[in-house]
Scaffold this active site. Sequence first.
Site, PDB file in Angstrom:
ATOM      1  N   ARG A  77       0.841  -1.197   0.000  1.00  0.00           N
ATOM      2  CA  ARG A  77       0.000   0.000   0.000  1.00  0.00           C
ATOM      3  C   ARG A  77       0.876   1.246   0.000  1.00  0.00           C
ATOM      4  O   ARG A  77       1.929   1.280   0.626  1.00  0.00           O
ATOM      5  CB  ARG A  77      -0.904   0.012   1.232  1.00  0.00           C
ATOM      6  CG  ARG A  77      -2.122  -0.871   1.097  1.00  0.00           C
ATOM      7  CD  ARG A  77      -3.048  -0.745   2.293  1.00  0.00           C
ATOM      8  NE  ARG A  77      -2.425  -1.245   3.500  1.00  0.00           N
ATOM      9  CZ  ARG A  77      -1.866  -0.510   4.433  1.00  0.00           C
ATOM     10  NH1 ARG A  77      -1.859   0.807   4.342  1.00  0.00           N
ATOM     11  NH2 ARG A  77      -1.316  -1.062   5.490  1.00  0.00           N
ATOM     12  N   TYR A 217      -1.465  -3.369  -6.775  1.00  0.00           N
ATOM     13  CA  TYR A 217      -1.208  -4.242  -5.621  1.00  0.00           C
ATOM     14  C   TYR A 217      -2.243  -4.126  -4.507  1.00  0.00           C
ATOM     15  O   TYR A 217      -2.593  -3.024  -4.078  1.00  0.00           O
ATOM     16  CB  TYR A 217       0.176  -3.934  -5.021  1.00  0.00           C
ATOM     17  CG  TYR A 217       0.756  -5.126  -4.283  1.00  0.00           C
ATOM     18  CD1 TYR A 217       1.544  -6.061  -4.945  1.00  0.00           C
ATOM     19  CD2 TYR A 217       0.484  -5.345  -2.942  1.00  0.00           C
ATOM     20  CE1 TYR A 217       2.062  -7.167  -4.282  1.00  0.00           C
ATOM     21  CE2 TYR A 217       0.993  -6.456  -2.273  1.00  0.00           C
ATOM     22  CZ  TYR A 217       1.787  -7.362  -2.954  1.00  0.00           C
ATOM     23  OH  TYR A 217       2.291  -8.457  -2.301  1.00  0.00           O
ATOM     24  N   LYS A 226      -9.641  -2.298   1.684  1.00  0.00           N
ATOM     25  CA  LYS A 226      -9.397  -1.146   2.561  1.00  0.00           C
ATOM     26  C   LYS A 226     -10.193   0.078   2.112  1.00  0.00           C
ATOM     27  O   LYS A 226     -10.685   0.846   2.932  1.00  0.00           O
ATOM     28  CB  LYS A 226      -7.915  -0.805   2.591  1.00  0.00           C
ATOM     29  CG  LYS A 226      -7.010  -1.981   2.875  1.00  0.00           C
ATOM     30  CD  LYS A 226      -7.236  -2.560   4.243  1.00  0.00           C
ATOM     31  CE  LYS A 226      -6.195  -3.635   4.527  1.00  0.00           C
ATOM     32  NZ  LYS A 226      -6.361  -4.263   5.819  1.00  0.00           N
ATOM     33  N   HIS A 246     -10.794  -2.362  11.486  1.00  0.00           N
ATOM     34  CA  HIS A 246      -9.681  -3.186  10.998  1.00  0.00           C
ATOM     35  C   HIS A 246      -9.438  -4.295  12.017  1.00  0.00           C
ATOM     36  O   HIS A 246      -8.467  -4.275  12.764  1.00  0.00           O
ATOM     37  CB  HIS A 246      -8.444  -2.279  10.856  1.00  0.00           C
ATOM     38  CG  HIS A 246      -7.315  -2.899  10.107  1.00  0.00           C
ATOM     39  ND1 HIS A 246      -6.009  -2.498  10.269  1.00  0.00           N
ATOM     40  CD2 HIS A 246      -7.276  -3.887   9.186  1.00  0.00           C
ATOM     41  CE1 HIS A 246      -5.229  -3.202   9.478  1.00  0.00           C
ATOM     42  NE2 HIS A 246      -5.969  -4.052   8.815  1.00  0.00           N
ATOM     43  N   SER A 268      -1.640  -3.829  10.080  1.00  0.00           N
ATOM     44  CA  SER A 268      -1.308  -4.791   9.033  1.00  0.00           C
ATOM     45  C   SER A 268      -0.017  -5.536   9.396  1.00  0.00           C
ATOM     46  O   SER A 268       0.931  -4.928   9.888  1.00  0.00           O
ATOM     47  CB  SER A 268      -1.082  -4.064   7.706  1.00  0.00           C
ATOM     48  OG  SER A 268      -2.225  -3.325   7.368  1.00  0.00           O
ATOM     49  N   CYS A 270       0.624  -7.738  11.711  1.00  0.00           N
ATOM     50  CA  CYS A 270       0.923  -7.924  13.144  1.00  0.00           C
ATOM     51  C   CYS A 270       0.252  -9.177  13.692  1.00  0.00           C
ATOM     52  O   CYS A 270       0.065  -9.315  14.896  1.00  0.00           O
ATOM     53  CB  CYS A 270       0.481  -6.715  13.954  1.00  0.00           C
ATOM     54  SG  CYS A 270       1.497  -5.258  13.689  1.00  0.00           S
ATOM     55  N   ASP A 293      -9.450  -9.818   8.966  1.00  0.00           N
ATOM     56  CA  ASP A 293      -8.937  -8.470   8.690  1.00  0.00           C
ATOM     57  C   ASP A 293      -9.933  -7.340   8.980  1.00  0.00           C
ATOM     58  O   ASP A 293      -9.525  -6.278   9.404  1.00  0.00           O
ATOM     59  CB  ASP A 293      -8.486  -8.387   7.222  1.00  0.00           C
ATOM     60  CG  ASP A 293      -7.604  -7.180   6.932  1.00  0.00           C
ATOM     61  OD1 ASP A 293      -6.778  -6.827   7.794  1.00  0.00           O
ATOM     62  OD2 ASP A 293      -7.736  -6.587   5.850  1.00  0.00           O
ATOM     63  N   ARG A 385       2.061 -12.264  -0.542  1.00  0.00           N
ATOM     64  CA  ARG A 385       0.708 -12.570  -0.056  1.00  0.00           C
ATOM     65  C   ARG A 385       0.140 -13.832  -0.677  1.00  0.00           C
ATOM     66  O   ARG A 385       0.534 -14.230  -1.783  1.00  0.00           O
ATOM     67  CB  ARG A 385      -0.230 -11.408  -0.415  1.00  0.00           C
ATOM     68  CG  ARG A 385       0.163 -10.069   0.196  1.00  0.00           C
ATOM     69  CD  ARG A 385      -0.410  -9.930   1.571  1.00  0.00           C
ATOM     70  NE  ARG A 385       0.049  -8.740   2.277  1.00  0.00           N
ATOM     71  CZ  ARG A 385      -0.587  -8.228   3.331  1.00  0.00           C
ATOM     72  NH1 ARG A 385      -1.694  -8.785   3.784  1.00  0.00           N
ATOM     73  NH2 ARG A 385      -0.108  -7.176   3.948  1.00  0.00           N
ATOM     74  N   GLU A 513       0.132 -20.137  22.123  1.00  0.00           N
ATOM     75  CA  GLU A 513       0.152 -19.801  23.552  1.00  0.00           C
ATOM     76  C   GLU A 513      -0.707 -18.570  23.850  1.00  0.00           C
ATOM     77  O   GLU A 513      -1.076 -18.332  25.002  1.00  0.00           O
ATOM     78  CB  GLU A 513       1.597 -19.566  24.042  1.00  0.00           C
ATOM     79  CG  GLU A 513       2.556 -20.737  23.834  1.00  0.00           C
ATOM     80  CD  GLU A 513       2.226 -21.971  24.679  1.00  0.00           C
ATOM     81  OE1 GLU A 513       1.148 -21.999  25.321  1.00  0.00           O
ATOM     82  OE2 GLU A 513       3.048 -22.915  24.678  1.00  0.00           O
TER      83      GLU A 513
END
Length: 606
Positions: A77, A217, A226, A246, A268, A270, A293, A385, A513
């Site tokens: 992006r 992209y 988005k 988000h 994004s 994470c 997402d 991706r 975990e």
Amino acid sequence: MNRTISGVPAKNQALVTWVEDMATLCQPDAIHWCDGSPTEYAHLLRGMVHSGTAMWLDDQKRPNSVLVRSDPGDVARVEDRTFICSPTQDDAGPTNNWKAPDEMHGILDGLYEGCMRGRTLYVIPYSMGPVGSPIARIGIELTDSLYVVANMHTMTRVGTRVLDVMGQSTDFVRGLHSVGVPLTGTEADAPWPCNPTHKYITHFPATREIRSFGSGYGGNALLGKKCHALRIASVQARDEGWLAEHMLILKLTSPEGTVKYITGAFPSACGKTNLAMLIPTIPGWKVETIGDDIAWMKFGADGRLWAINPEAGFFGVAPGTSMKSNPNALLSAARNSIFTNCAMTLDGDVWWEQMTDEEPPVLTDWIRRPWRPGCGRPAANPNARFTTPAHQCPVIAPEWEDPRGVPISAMLFGGRRPTVVPLVCEAFNWRHGVFLGSIMSSETTAAAAGAVGQLRFDPFAMLPFCGYHMGDYFGHWLSMTGRTSPSMMPRLYYVNWFRKGDDGKFLWPGYGENSRVLEWIFRRCDGTADAVDTPIGRLPRPSDLNTEGLDLPRDALVELLRVDASGWLATVEQIERHYARFGSRLPTVLREELAALVTRLRGVSR
Ligand code: SAT
Ligand code: MN
């Protein structure tokens, strides 16, 4: 000019007129109305292979899947080329680039003129959300990129059934996308056409329009994601009293068989996809996926917030995804998938960093160069991706397409924070939770062009995605609790899986975990888990977390749950500067929350 038209054109007058107007501007050779069928998808993939955009992967290893390599200059992006063109700059606020709608339309019309010459304009009718759901919304994307059409097929619900639901309605989001490379007829097309000098990702919230030019992209070009589901929808949500966020959505089932739904806002790259598909390490618990997402949430008749996943697929970050870190994502992408900017193995499969313990001895990297372990370059682009249908996920929840959505019990806010922020912290109440969301920050990732690893405030993980003034957005969040009884609102949590020790290594093992944190949150919602009040919120003591079978030194756990009062106090000045950007549009309540936090922190650090 005489243009070939294929597919079945809509009967919707407003739509037909708009398509004609855009075709007059962009001058494509042909127009194709997408029907969303599997035959059409097969045709799209064949077309991409034929034009050199895509390569078939080995059909035994990855049935019906292709690898696409983008232009090396078009891999993420572009936030600095993204604009919110609301009537006034103040509506867009300090976190968005802004241009007046007329001025931007003027610039873009110049660029769009004749930009599709030699190409086909595809009309993609899509639904964000299950077709016909009261929470779903319809959009139309016009594009000259086969890659975009194929991805939209997977990421949204496309086709004639959407036109049927639409009828003669004029209430749809109008998106125009072009790669910005007309063909004059003599030159060969590039494998990944994109405009090297002009890129614009623009939004006109007042007229519900999106105009994207020059990039092919991801979020720049797949306009349902988005641009529509976050930037335009956040404005609709503000106007209509709901939330477009988000956020991943997961279903958590306890050993007793009780179900709770949880959403989580993370920037994004994470780990939203990993958390949404997590395999708990604690016995008897189960996580199933609703979305990875985006979440759209509206109040139900029962006063609770109900969420749908407006998407139909995953556009997941490939590097780091493995049978260890996220087997469900890897299994989802076992077939019928589009891989972008991954490396290719000699036997026709894809590969990316950390996919396997051992690196393959030879690969073709994402820029088509020979690659060997230790050569010093990543084999896959860090923002490589996979595009994969959500229904292929082994742990997709059976109700993921329920048009009513699912009722939300808790919401998580999180980012990459190597210091200060503890593993988990529960907000005292809704407004304190909104305060925590508003001061979220995270290290930047490869999902956006620019430097990686720099700490920035990313409120609610919406910094690049909020379609209006962020100060008003905070106010909208605060107003949600006034729309129902406070006990109906989800509980809010600030989490951080990314805390590092003095040696620079992660303190918390993360992945499966993280189910231990989810269990605590689940039990907090049920009123069966303890917490202690601290200056920053309610935290579990080490004994409040289920640590059975957890291989973690006690010191590490203590550190993960420690309130670093001086660390927090040291960030207050940054928070004040962050808040100062919003001027008089910052809700007073948030300043009061900050002042109260400082008072509480000084109380303990004295
Ligand atoms: O390229 S996308 O915007 O779709 C991915 C992301 O940044 O989350
Ligand atoms: Mn995202």
